[in-house]
Structure formats: C-alpha cells, structure tokens
Design an enzyme around this catalytic site. Structure first.
Site, PDB file in Angstrom:
ATOM      1  CB  SER A  13      -0.980   0.002   1.173  1.00 18.17           C
ATOM      2  OG  SER A  13      -0.306   0.094   2.402  1.00 18.17           O
ATOM      3  CG  ASN A  14       3.578   2.595   3.064  1.00 19.22           C
ATOM      4  OD1 ASN A  14       3.379   3.760   3.387  1.00 19.22           O
ATOM      5  ND2 ASN A  14       3.373   1.583   3.895  1.00 19.22           N
ATOM      6  CE  LYS A  91      13.352 -13.200   3.178  1.00 19.48           C
ATOM      7  NZ  LYS A  91      13.512 -14.326   4.069  1.00 19.48           N
ATOM      8  CG  LEU A  92      19.733  -7.171   7.249  1.00 19.30           C
ATOM      9  CD1 LEU A  92      18.951  -6.111   8.019  1.00 19.30           C
ATOM     10  CD2 LEU A  92      20.600  -7.970   8.215  1.00 19.30           C
ATOM     11  CG  ASN A 107      12.506   0.637   6.385  1.00 18.51           C
ATOM     12  OD1 ASN A 107      11.686   0.109   5.622  1.00 18.51           O
ATOM     13  ND2 ASN A 107      12.613   0.293   7.654  1.00 18.51           N
ATOM     14  CG  HIS A 109       9.818   0.829  12.123  1.00 19.08           C
ATOM     15  ND1 HIS A 109      10.000  -0.532  11.937  1.00 19.08           N
ATOM     16  CD2 HIS A 109       9.484   0.991  13.427  1.00 19.08           C
ATOM     17  CE1 HIS A 109       9.806  -1.155  13.090  1.00 19.08           C
ATOM     18  NE2 HIS A 109       9.495  -0.248  14.010  1.00 19.08           N
ATOM     19  CG  ASP A 150      13.498  -1.329  12.061  1.00 13.29           C
ATOM     20  OD1 ASP A 150      13.205  -1.129  10.869  1.00 13.29           O
ATOM     21  OD2 ASP A 150      12.988  -2.229  12.760  1.00 13.29           O
TER      22      ASP A 150
HETATM   23  C1  GRF Z   1       4.117  -0.779   6.804  1.00 20.97           C
HETATM   24  O1  GRF Z   1       3.445  -0.752   8.024  1.00 20.97           O
HETATM   25  C2  GRF Z   1       5.528  -0.306   6.953  1.00 20.97           C
HETATM   26  O2  GRF Z   1       5.687   0.647   7.952  1.00 20.97           O
HETATM   27  C3  GRF Z   1       6.262  -1.566   7.331  1.00 20.97           C
HETATM   28  O3  GRF Z   1       5.635  -2.570   6.588  1.00 20.97           O
HETATM   29  C4  GRF Z   1       4.286  -2.202   6.297  1.00 20.97           C
HETATM   30  C5  GRF Z   1       4.101  -2.309   4.821  1.00 20.97           C
HETATM   31  O4  GRF Z   1       2.756  -2.127   4.450  1.00 20.97           O
HETATM   32  N1  GRF Z   1       7.677  -1.446   7.092  1.00 20.97           N
HETATM   33  P1  GRF Z   1       2.380  -2.045   2.920  1.00 20.97           P
HETATM   34  O5  GRF Z   1       2.892  -3.304   2.259  1.00 20.97           O
HETATM   35  O6  GRF Z   1       3.010  -0.818   2.350  1.00 20.97           O
HETATM   36  O7  GRF Z   1       0.871  -1.979   2.892  1.00 20.97           O
END
Ligand code: GRF
Length: 198
Positions: A13-14, A91-92, A107, A109, A150
C-alpha cells in the site's frame, strides 16, 4: 527525475501511494524496478499490472546467497537506480547494496524509532508490543538504511496517539494512514534534493 527502486514483500500500500503521487506528477521520479522476495505479494501483482519491471530475489530462484546478492546489485545498477525505497520489505539488505547506496536507501517503520524497532519488530508485532507496553503514543518513522534493522538516521517522524481501547489492529490501521501521507512526502523531498545531511 530520480530513478527509484521499490523493495516490498507484502500488500504494497505504501508503494501504491508513492506510485500514485509520481503518476500525478507530484514526485519527480520514475519507478524503474520493483524488488521482492515474494512473487505472489500484492506489491508484485500491482507492479505487473502497471507494467513495471520486477526482480524476485529468494532462495528458490537463487539458492546461492552470494550469487543472489550479486545479481540484485547488478539489476539495480543496470536500471541506474538512484534511490531505494523499502516499503514493507521483510529481508535485510545485502551489505554490498547498503554500501553502494549509502544515504540513498529509505525505509518506513510503523513506530517511533528507536523504540519498538530492530530484529523481530515487524508487521503487527510492532503494534502488539506498543499496546502491551502501555505506550501513550506511537507513530511513523522514515529513516535511512544501514546494515542493522531499523537503525539508520531518522529523516521524519509523525506521532500517533494510542487511544484507550486501541488494539494492535485499530492502532495499525490509523498508523498506516499516516504512513501513506508521510512516506510520499519524504520521497518527494528526497527526489527534489531537499534532504541534506552533514
Ligand atoms: C508498513 O506498516 C511499513 O511501515 C512496514 O511494513 C508495512 C508495509 O505495508 N515497514 P504495505 O505493504 O506498504 O501496505
């Protein structure tokens, strides 16, 4: 136009929010590669629907991890990627990529780092830990990526209040909305060379 690679393992979704802002002309960038360890995840399905190039990196495809890391770096260089955006990548990153793209990997978080971050803090586990700790607030962090989970420099944070009666699920939902607002903004700032460090 910055050339971006998105790394995602889940729903994406991001990734979709960033993609939409680019399509609207709001972010001066082009997504040239979508990388995932999971060929069936939502992010890869979306990438295919949009006709974006994808690269799958997993044990099935490349049983040898050295070869895997080498070919991934090659794919990034071949696509002339300038910025990597991790968006739910599980994954790292290989050390060689972190080195090559130092200060050019972002990234997101779903908590206020450095709290509730690090190995094991992913997905719903983050929100469960926040609720269990009785924290008054959580939020979203966008940061640069280094070799540790992170861990890199924080670029932007936004707080989200934990409400009484919140469950990990209700909190996750509100936080994801904030992620969708914050991440494209940071990517935009980065693409406009507005992110600077000393
Ligand atoms: C998000 O909550 C992001 O902060 C974390 O993984 C999730 C990814 O969500 N790192 P999406 O796949 O973007 O919906």
């Amino acid at each position: 136009m910055k050339k971006i690679a998105i790394f995602a393992s889940g729903d994406g979704s991001n990734f979709r929010k960033i993609y939409n802002q680019i399509q609207k002309g709001d972010i001066p960038a082009k997504i040239v590669l979508v990388v995932s360890n999971n060929p069936r995840c939502g992010a890869i399905i979306f990438a295919c629907e949009q006709g974006l190039e994808n690269f799958i990196v997993n044990h099935t495809r490349f049983p040898n991890s050295d070869t895997r890391d080498k070919l991934l770096l090659q794919a990034l260089l071949k696509a002339k990627v300038e910025l990597i955006c991790l968006a739910g990548y599980m994954k790292l990153l290989p050390g060689g990529i972190v080195k090559e793209y130092q200060n050019r990997i972002l990234n997101i978080h779903p908590a206020l780092l450095p709290q509730f971050g690090g190995k094991g803090f992913y997905g719903m586990k983050v929100h469960e830990a926040v609720i269990e700790a009785g924290a008054a607030e959580s939020g979203v962090t966008v940061h640069l990526v280094d070799e540790e989970y992170d861990h890199g420099k924080i670029i932007a944070q936004k707080k989200v209040k934990v409400r009484s009666g919140d469950t990990a699920k209700t909190l996750a939902k509100r936080i994801l909305k904030v992620e969708h607002d914050l991440y494209p903004k940071v990517v935009k700032a980065f693409c406009k060379d507005r992110v600077v460090w000393e």
